[in-house]
Design a protein around this motif. Structure first.
Motif, mmCIF file in Angstrom:
data_model
loop_
_atom_site.group_PDB
_atom_site.id
_atom_site.type_symbol
_atom_site.label_atom_id
_atom_site.label_comp_id
_atom_site.label_asym_id
_atom_site.label_seq_id
_atom_site.Cartn_x
_atom_site.Cartn_y
_atom_site.Cartn_z
ATOM 1 N N ALA A 35 0.831 -1.206 0.000
ATOM 2 C CA ALA A 35 0.000 0.000 0.000
ATOM 3 C C ALA A 35 0.866 1.257 0.000
ATOM 4 N N ILE A 36 1.956 1.240 0.763
ATOM 5 C CA ILE A 36 2.888 2.377 0.759
ATOM 6 C C ILE A 36 3.472 2.568 -0.635
ATOM 7 N N GLN A 37 3.858 1.467 -1.251
ATOM 8 C CA GLN A 37 4.442 1.535 -2.589
ATOM 9 C C GLN A 37 3.460 2.166 -3.577
ATOM 10 N N ALA A 38 2.185 1.862 -3.437
ATOM 11 C CA ALA A 38 1.175 2.376 -4.365
ATOM 12 C C ALA A 38 0.750 3.805 -4.056
ATOM 13 N N ALA A 39 1.028 4.287 -2.846
ATOM 14 C CA ALA A 39 0.535 5.602 -2.420
ATOM 15 C C ALA A 39 1.287 6.730 -3.103
ATOM 16 N N ALA A 40 0.565 7.825 -3.298
ATOM 17 C CA ALA A 40 1.151 9.070 -3.785
ATOM 18 C C ALA A 40 1.147 10.086 -2.657
ATOM 19 N N ASP A 41 1.930 11.136 -2.810
ATOM 20 C CA ASP A 41 1.969 12.176 -1.791
ATOM 21 C C ASP A 41 0.567 12.692 -1.507
ATOM 22 N N GLY A 42 0.260 12.824 -0.222
ATOM 23 C CA GLY A 42 -1.058 13.282 0.193
ATOM 24 C C GLY A 42 -2.025 12.168 0.507
ATOM 25 N N ASP A 43 -1.689 10.937 0.160
ATOM 26 C CA ASP A 43 -2.587 9.810 0.420
ATOM 27 C C ASP A 43 -2.538 9.396 1.890
ATOM 28 N N THR A 44 -3.563 8.668 2.299
ATOM 29 C CA THR A 44 -3.608 8.052 3.621
ATOM 30 C C THR A 44 -3.713 6.543 3.451
ATOM 31 N N VAL A 45 -2.810 5.826 4.076
ATOM 32 C CA VAL A 45 -2.869 4.366 4.123
ATOM 33 C C VAL A 45 -3.497 3.994 5.462
ATOM 34 N N LEU A 46 -4.699 3.435 5.427
ATOM 35 C CA LEU A 46 -5.481 3.138 6.613
ATOM 36 C C LEU A 46 -5.471 1.630 6.843
ATOM 37 N N VAL A 47 -4.968 1.211 8.002
ATOM 38 C CA VAL A 47 -4.726 -0.204 8.276
ATOM 39 C C VAL A 47 -5.722 -0.721 9.307
ATOM 40 N N SER A 48 -6.415 -1.786 8.983
ATOM 41 C CA SER A 48 -7.373 -2.403 9.894
ATOM 42 C C SER A 48 -6.644 -3.197 10.977
ATOM 43 N N PRO A 49 -7.310 -3.451 12.113
ATOM 44 C CA PRO A 49 -6.674 -4.230 13.176
ATOM 45 C C PRO A 49 -6.180 -5.583 12.689
ATOM 46 N N GLY A 50 -5.087 -6.018 13.267
ATOM 47 C CA GLY A 50 -4.460 -7.284 12.903
ATOM 48 C C GLY A 50 -2.988 -7.212 13.198
ATOM 49 N N THR A 51 -2.305 -8.326 13.088
ATOM 50 C CA THR A 51 -0.854 -8.375 13.253
ATOM 51 C C THR A 51 -0.220 -8.540 11.887
#
Length: 465
Positions: A35-51
């Motif tokens: 997800a970080i790799q796909a993100a562009a500046d200004g994006d938010t990577v939102l991660v659901s609970p989990g390990t």
């Protein structure tokens, strides 16, 4: 919860609302790194609970990496959204998070538990030698915002291939990161077990930095700062860190900066257990509660009467309204005139420690952490009788594990209701001792229970007040 939710929304919503894209993990990508790799500046990577067993690299992206905490304000989202760095692809790149590509204040990590990291073998360009650093987070020439995280049970101990190892919780070199409202506990390092600042500026506000240990090589198990221009350490609670070499709590070594409005107590070392300004350090040290005292305007030495679960001071504590009285250090105003928003108490004058000042926010409760560990092999699971027993209000519990694994030690009443998580996380094989304080509980018989995999062991103890 309303207070914390409002505080989080005021700070966080602009980042989310202004995002070009909201990328969800695992809905859009199974792995956070993808997800970080796909993100562009200004994006938010939102991660659901989990390990998530990952070792992340932010790649210089100007993004917000967050758990659902930024939306829910629920502390469970911090505790249950876990980046575990214990399974790296390469053992020399074993930090939970790398921020080494010029990340700035538009890059934020918030709402996670970072654990299991063992640091990255890294070249110190200032002296041309390798060190293993940054168990939880390693930063180089970057200035991100790190807030509302639990950074625990990481380490930087392995000297293979390098001179030493340090910054068990986090290490930064260059830049000017902002570190606020984090819980940094139970990390290990041969120097700076909690935080290492190396040739850097930083703003460190309203963190709990506790139960970090090591200091075998260069000391300073709470905060270790070397040769930087402006380290600002304000309104933190730095307690119960232990170091085999001086000092125990905060070391400024050829370092410039400010140490103000902090609680610095219960740290241990052969000398200078609380604060040391070494060599040509130039720092203003004022309005701190320092065990044993420390020269400087407004400094004092008084028991802050901290709650053993969340480490907030009790009403009437000497740290309430004892910080710098300047307007820029005032507590956050609440609804009632002249009364601060929780967790601050008293009037709007700064409260010393992590619960005071303009950045003070409610944080998750913190279990009292393991403070002794013996790696000697054991033959099986063991849960010993607490000592002393009966007790008032503190006691010690010792347990042994035959293998490294996740475990939980919790206290229950005789009806089976869980009252306190005394220790929880990934533990090495061997014998561990946990100190607990039950000052807030009534006299009576309690159960303490060790859970590890399918194993469940229980013993009784008696609190008499």
């Amino acid at each position: 919860m309303k207070h914390i939710l409002l505080a989080v929304m005021l700070i966080m919503i602009p980042a989310v609302a202004g995002a070009q894209t909201l990328i969800k993990v695992p809905l859009d990508y199974a792995k956070i790194q993808d997800a970080i790799q796909a993100a562009a500046d200004g994006d938010t990577v939102l991660v659901s609970p989990g390990t998530y067993f990952e070792n992340l690299n932010l790649l210089g992206k100007k993004i917000t990496l967050a758990s659902n905490f930024i939306i829910s304000g629920n502390f469970d989202d911090i505790k249950n959204t876990i980046i575990n760095g214990s399974q790296p692809r390469h053992p020399d790149t074993a930090s939970c998070v790398l921020m080494i590509s010029g990340e700035d204040r538009t890059t934020m990590i918030t709402g996670f538990t970072l654990t299991g990291g063992k640091g990255t073998l890294w070249l110190d360009n200032h002296i041309g030698s390798y060190y293993r650093e940054g168990g939880g987070i390693l930063m180089e020439n970057s200035s991100p915002v790190i807030m509302y995280n639990i950074i625990r049970e990481n380490e930087a101990l392995n000297r293979t291939g390098g001179v030493s190892a340090g910054g068990g919780g986090m290490r930064m070199d260059g830049g000017n990161p902002m570190i606020l409202n984090n819980i940094i506990v139970n990390n290990k390092g041969r120097y700076g077990a909690g935080i290492v600042l190396n040739y850097t500026s930083a703003e460190i506000y309203n963190n709990l930095i506790a139960y970090n240990s090591g200091g075998d090589d260069y000391g300073g198990s709470g905060i270790w700062a070397y040769a930087g221009t402006n380290a600002v350490v304000i309104n933190n609670t730095v307690i119960s860190n232990s170091s085999l070499k001086a000092p125990g709590g905060i070391l400024f070594w050829n370092q410039q900066g400010v140490i103000k409005n902090n609680i610095v107590r219960g740290n241990t070392a052969p000398a200078y257990p609380q604060i040391q300004l070494r060599q040509s350090s130039s720092a203003s040290v004022t309005y701190n509660d320092v065990q044993g005292g420390f020269a400087g305007r407004g400094n004092f030495d008084m028991d802050p009467a901290l709650n053993p679960v969340n480490y907030y001071p009790a009403p009437g504590s000497p740290v309430v309204d004892a910080g710098d009285s300047g307007v820029t250090f005032m507590d956050v105003a609440g609804i009632q005139p002249g009364v601060p928003m929780l967790p601050s108490l008293g009037t709007l004058r700064n409260d010393v420690g992590m619960t005071g000042g303009p950045f003070a926010r409610l944080l998750p409760d913190v279990p009292v952490s393991v403070n002794e560990y013996d790696p000697a092999p054991v033959s099986g699971y063991q849960l010993m009788q607490n000592y002393p027993n009966p007790f008032n209000p503190s006691t010690n519990i010792v347990f042994s594990l035959p293998q490294a694994e996740r475990a939980e030690l919790a206290v229950y009443n005789i009806s089976g209701q869980k009252l306190l998580t005394a220790a929880e996380g990934y533990f090495e094989a061997g014998t561990h001792r946990v100190a607990i304080n039950m000052n807030n509980f009534a006299s009576g018989v309690y159960l303490y229970v060790l859970k590890a995999g399918s194993v469940r062991l229980a013993e009784r103890m008696m609190l008499i007040k």
